[in-house]
Design an enzyme around this catalytic site. Structure first.
Site, PDB file in Angstrom:
ATOM      1  CG  HIS A  73      33.992  37.678  45.870  1.00 51.76           C
ATOM      2  ND1 HIS A  73      33.348  38.799  45.160  1.00 51.76           N
ATOM      3  CD2 HIS A  73      33.626  37.376  46.814  1.00 51.76           C
ATOM      4  CE1 HIS A  73      33.296  39.617  46.420  1.00 51.76           C
ATOM      5  NE2 HIS A  73      33.608  38.581  47.273  1.00 51.76           N
TER       6      HIS A  73
ATOM      7  CG  ASP B  67      33.399  39.538  41.870  1.00 51.21           C
ATOM      8  OD1 ASP B  67      32.200  38.667  42.341  1.00 51.21           O
ATOM      9  OD2 ASP B  67      34.321  39.968  43.040  1.00 51.21           O
TER      10      ASP B  67
ATOM     11  CB  SER C 175      31.116  39.907  48.950  1.00 46.81           C
ATOM     12  OG  SER C 175      32.586  40.733  49.086  1.00 46.81           O
TER      13      SER C 175
END
Length: 357
Positions: free
Chosen positions: A95, A126, A209
């Protein structure tokens, strides 16, 4: 468990924190109106040495690992990444890279912005790998730990670029292991259901992230990916509840992408169907209708077909696509499971040998 990906859009709002309302005494608890009793000099010395030792370990870990944690610019978004090897491969979240193919990478050591290109993205877990176009001298790959040695209560540091603040470090503990969480598909998320996640109290914010969750042996034990959301707070992040993809899955995916350019062995179980959530007469989710069952796939071999409505996997009730994904997340390819489903007005069961995503 609903969670949102921690990808930053550069715009940031920083709120100062107020000082605490009470002090914490050595033995724990809040002091009363009068002064807390002083600790004995010997106790103070022991506490001071222990605090100094812990600070020294923190500093050593930061010196060891932070040069291997980079900021990744993908279009108008920002995330983090970890230098995976000396050839310029960087592992991050799917992402974070989104639909972009080229990236701006900034190292913690402050060199000029480096250019990188996408090797491959694997949204189902992911994860993604990008590669620097030119590998600078002295590029340092991170050391990766062992998922089996991650324990609840372990002190960990989260390193990355929260809210675009590069080279930031937060600390906490491993709060739980083996969590299964479903990522939102809105706000840039992949919608993946992720198994065996490491839950941590270390602050995880947008931009973290793809960064590093690190133990005090300077080993990466996970990639911070999600922060839990609290509907009562307007779906804002719930403080102290973040999730990291375990290092075992990071290695599994990254090694395959680097070796072959794609993931061919996910280690994730599947029914080999496409499905949709169905509702009952009161418009409540009531199961997953099979739209297609892949020919030769796990469900088709067990006799399931289009139109069947799955209501249970083993003893777990299935009401939505998300609950089906979460039920399968803890299973392995080749494992046999009992599937309860309805066909017309009749309830049926089938033993299904699970396939692989």
């Amino acid at each position: 468990m609903d969670a949102t990906p921690s990808r930053s859009r550069v715009r940031r709002s920083l709120t100062p924190l107020a000082a605490g309302a009470c002090a914490i005494a050595l033995a724990g608890g809040c002091t009363g109106p009068g002064p807390a009793p002083a600790a004995a000099p010997a106790q103070q010395a022991v506490v001071s040495r222990a605090a100094g030792d812990l600070e020294d370990r923190y500093r050593a870990v930061i010196r060891d690992v932070l040069p291997s944690v980079v900021q990744v610019g993908a279009g108008d978004g920002l995330g983090s990444g970890i230098v995976y090897d000396g050839k310029g491969h960087i592992v991050t979240n799917a992402h974070v890279v989104g639909d972009e193919k080229t990236f701006d990478v900034s190292a913690a050591t402050g060199e000029k912005v480096l250019k990188a290109s996408l090797v491959s993205s694997y949204p189902e877990q992911d994860l993604a790998v990008i590669k620097l176009d030119d590998v600078p001298d002295g590029l340092r790959a991170a050391e990766f730990g062992d998922t089996d040695e991650v324990e609840v209560g372990q002190i960990v540091l989260a390193m990355g670029s929260p809210l675009g603040l590069s080279s930031s470090v937060t600390q906490g503990i491993v709060s739980a292991v083996g969590r299964t969480v479903s990522e939102s598909s809105s706000g840039g998320g992949t919608g993946a259901t992720l198994a065996d996640m490491v839950q941590t109290s270390a602050a995880i914010n947008p931009g973290n992230s793809g960064g590093a969750l690190v133990n005090l042996d300077s080993e990466v034990i996970g990639i911070p990916t999600l922060a839990a959301t609290d509907p009562q707070l307007g779906d804002s992040a719930a403080p102290g509840i973040g999730f990291a993809i375990p290092v075992s899955m990071v290695r599994t995916v990254a090694d395959q992408i680097i070796r072959t350019g794609k993931v061919t062995d996910s280690g994730r179980a599947a029914l080999d169907i496409t499905g949709r959530t169905v509702v009952d007469d009161d418009y409540r989710p009531a199961g997953v209708a099979i739209v297609t069952a892949r020919k030769g796939g796990a469900a088709e071999k067990a006799g399931l077909r289009s139109g069947d409505i799955i209501t249970r996997i083993g003893s777990t009730r299935i009401t939505t696509i998300t609950s089906l994904s979460e039920a399968l997340a803890g299973d392995d390819p080749g494992q046999k499971v009992k599937v309860t489903y309805t066909r017309g007005d009749a309830s049926r069961t089938a033993e299904v040998t699970l396939g692989e995503i």
